[in-house]
Design a protein around this motif. Structure first.
Motif, PDB file in Angstrom:
ATOM      1  N   LEU A 189     -10.089  -2.754  -2.942  1.00  0.00           N
ATOM      2  CA  LEU A 189      -9.343  -3.881  -3.004  1.00  0.00           C
ATOM      3  C   LEU A 189      -8.317  -3.634  -2.018  1.00  0.00           C
ATOM      4  N   LYS A 190      -8.364  -2.302  -1.238  1.00  0.00           N
ATOM      5  CA  LYS A 190      -7.065  -1.968  -0.660  1.00  0.00           C
ATOM      6  C   LYS A 190      -6.711  -2.708   0.612  1.00  0.00           C
ATOM      7  N   TYR A 191      -7.701  -3.628   1.028  1.00  0.00           N
ATOM      8  CA  TYR A 191      -7.599  -4.593   2.012  1.00  0.00           C
ATOM      9  C   TYR A 191      -7.070  -5.660   1.796  1.00  0.00           C
ATOM     10  N   MET A 192      -6.577  -5.985   0.455  1.00  0.00           N
ATOM     11  CA  MET A 192      -5.985  -7.044  -0.005  1.00  0.00           C
ATOM     12  C   MET A 192      -4.448  -7.500   0.180  1.00  0.00           C
ATOM     13  N   ASN A 193      -3.853  -6.002   0.799  1.00  0.00           N
ATOM     14  CA  ASN A 193      -2.545  -5.978   1.242  1.00  0.00           C
ATOM     15  C   ASN A 193      -1.611  -6.448   0.001  1.00  0.00           C
ATOM     16  N   ASN A 194      -2.143  -5.757  -1.237  1.00  0.00           N
ATOM     17  CA  ASN A 194      -1.364  -5.925  -2.536  1.00  0.00           C
ATOM     18  C   ASN A 194      -0.824  -4.639  -2.793  1.00  0.00           C
ATOM     19  N   PRO A 195       0.813  -4.367  -2.850  1.00  0.00           N
ATOM     20  CA  PRO A 195       1.083  -3.202  -2.900  1.00  0.00           C
ATOM     21  C   PRO A 195       1.168  -2.715  -4.344  1.00  0.00           C
ATOM     22  N   GLU A 196       0.747  -3.550  -5.279  1.00  0.00           N
ATOM     23  CA  GLU A 196       0.497  -3.038  -6.665  1.00  0.00           C
ATOM     24  C   GLU A 196      -0.680  -2.384  -6.785  1.00  0.00           C
ATOM     25  N   ILE A 197      -1.626  -2.693  -5.942  1.00  0.00           N
ATOM     26  CA  ILE A 197      -3.011  -1.878  -5.886  1.00  0.00           C
ATOM     27  C   ILE A 197      -2.726  -0.785  -5.036  1.00  0.00           C
ATOM     28  N   LEU A 198      -2.053  -0.697  -3.889  1.00  0.00           N
ATOM     29  CA  LEU A 198      -2.009   0.380  -3.087  1.00  0.00           C
ATOM     30  C   LEU A 198      -1.360   1.419  -3.410  1.00  0.00           C
ATOM     31  N   TRP A 199      -0.325   1.344  -4.285  1.00  0.00           N
ATOM     32  CA  TRP A 199       0.533   2.569  -4.653  1.00  0.00           C
ATOM     33  C   TRP A 199      -0.262   3.062  -6.089  1.00  0.00           C
ATOM     34  N   ARG A 200      -1.197   2.300  -6.476  1.00  0.00           N
ATOM     35  CA  ARG A 200      -1.981   2.977  -7.592  1.00  0.00           C
ATOM     36  C   ARG A 200      -3.164   3.664  -7.018  1.00  0.00           C
ATOM     37  N   ILE A 201      -3.501   3.326  -5.889  1.00  0.00           N
ATOM     38  CA  ILE A 201      -4.560   4.167  -5.157  1.00  0.00           C
ATOM     39  C   ILE A 201      -4.132   5.550  -4.762  1.00  0.00           C
ATOM     40  N   ALA A 202      -2.897   5.303  -4.262  1.00  0.00           N
ATOM     41  CA  ALA A 202      -2.121   6.680  -3.688  1.00  0.00           C
ATOM     42  C   ALA A 202      -1.810   7.602  -4.963  1.00  0.00           C
ATOM     43  N   ARG A 203      -1.408   6.858  -6.120  1.00  0.00           N
ATOM     44  CA  ARG A 203      -1.338   7.826  -7.204  1.00  0.00           C
ATOM     45  C   ARG A 203      -2.476   8.428  -7.942  1.00  0.00           C
TER      46      ARG A 203
END
Length: 310
Positions: free
Chosen positions: A93-107
């Motif tokens: 889902l990283k291409y959904m442009n949702n910052p809540e998802i993105l920082w969790r992926i990085a974590r």
């Protein structure tokens, strides 16, 4: 000798088959109360089937697009240290442009990169992937405190990979993201620990590193053990015992400031901390080692002090 069936036998077999087929067709077309009850008991739509509601099913993982549900599930996985599952559930889902998802992926990538005995080549690739993720997160969520927090953490790892020059050159960038995160959310205890760690690292630069900083910056970034201690203390007062590493850093900062009794107190707390992760175990061992060193130091100092008083 092989017997070949005659024409009459073929006709008889064909008649039997046709009769059987007619009976099957008649039974299929006649109403059957039992079959009707079974059909009524079945769900009418596929989404209601139980197997789609199970979060550990492959269907849920790859085809559920309810963002809130996915994030809640990922957070539960993270609490149970199932970092690879977090990555698998969120990465699609990283291409959904949702910052809540993105920082969790990085974590998740950061936690995976810290896996014991993981080859450094793989760990480095995870951090580089996380850099791309946080850069994407910044472009769509610059007003999100967690985005800046994890950007600071990931960039610190990246600069450490690249060497001392990159680390020193990136200090201001890391400070910016931590400070920005604090501005956006003052309630996050971990951010004060991060500010303290940055101040401690700056205060601990050796002679060569300070010279390099003077070359790279007109006004080199500075830090002090006093500032570091105050930040660690603020974090601890906000949420006591939230992180064994904060207790260890309080002890180390107190040692640098010559406050040995305070150092002993915090290191003892860290020594009795119940570890939850491999990192916690390492920090607890470090606290015990430092505490033992302080005990040995006191054995040498106290007798000399008593002799001088006499």
């Amino acid at each position: 000798m092989i017997r070949v069936p005659c024409r009459a036998q073929f006709r008889t077999f064909s008649l039997i088959v046709n009769i059987a087929l007619r009976r099957i067709h008649r039974q299929a077309t006649q109403p059957n109360p039992i079959n009707n009850l079974l059909m009524l008991s079945l769900p009418l739509t596929i989404p209601e089937w139980p197997f789609l509601k199970k979060q550990n099913s492959v269907y849920y993982k790859y085809w559920n697009n309810n963002t809130d549900e996915i994030i809640d599930y990922a957070d539960d996985l993270y609490k149970n240290q199932k970092y690879i599952e977090v990555y698998e559930n969120l990465n699609r889902l990283k291409y959904m442009n949702n910052p809540e998802i993105l920082w969790r992926i990085a974590r998740a990538l950061y936690k995976l990169s810290c896996t014991p005995d993981l080859p450094s080549s793989i760990s480095n690739l995870m951090i580089l992937e996380a850099v791309d993720v946080v850069n994407h997160a910044l472009s769509v969520g610059n007003d999100n405190a967690n985005v800046h927090k994890w950007t600071a953490i990931i960039l610190d790892c990246k600069y450490n990979m690249e060497g001392i020059k990159a680390k020193i050159n990136g200090l201001e960038t890391i400070r910016y993201h931590i400070t920005k995160a604090v501005e956006l959310d003052e309630t996050q205890t971990a951010l004060y620990h991060m500010l303290g760690k940055l101040a401690y690292d700056l205060a601990s630069l050796n002679w060569f590193q300070r010279k390099l900083a003077n070359v790279l910056f007109e006004e080199p970034p500075s830090g002090s053990y006093e500032v570091a201690y105050d930040c660690f203390l603020k974090a601890e007062q906000s949420t006591p015992g939230f992180y064994v590493g904060n207790l260890v850093m309080l002890g180390k900062s107190a040692i640098k400031l010559g406050r040995l009794q305070q150092a002993k107190y915090f290191l003892q707390l860290a020594s009795h901390y119940i570890p939850m992760t491999e990192e916690d175990k390492k920090l607890k061992l470090e606290a015990k080692t430092l505490s033992h060193t302080l005990d040995e130091l006191n054995k040498d100092i106290l007798p000399k002090a008593e002799d001088e008083l006499q």
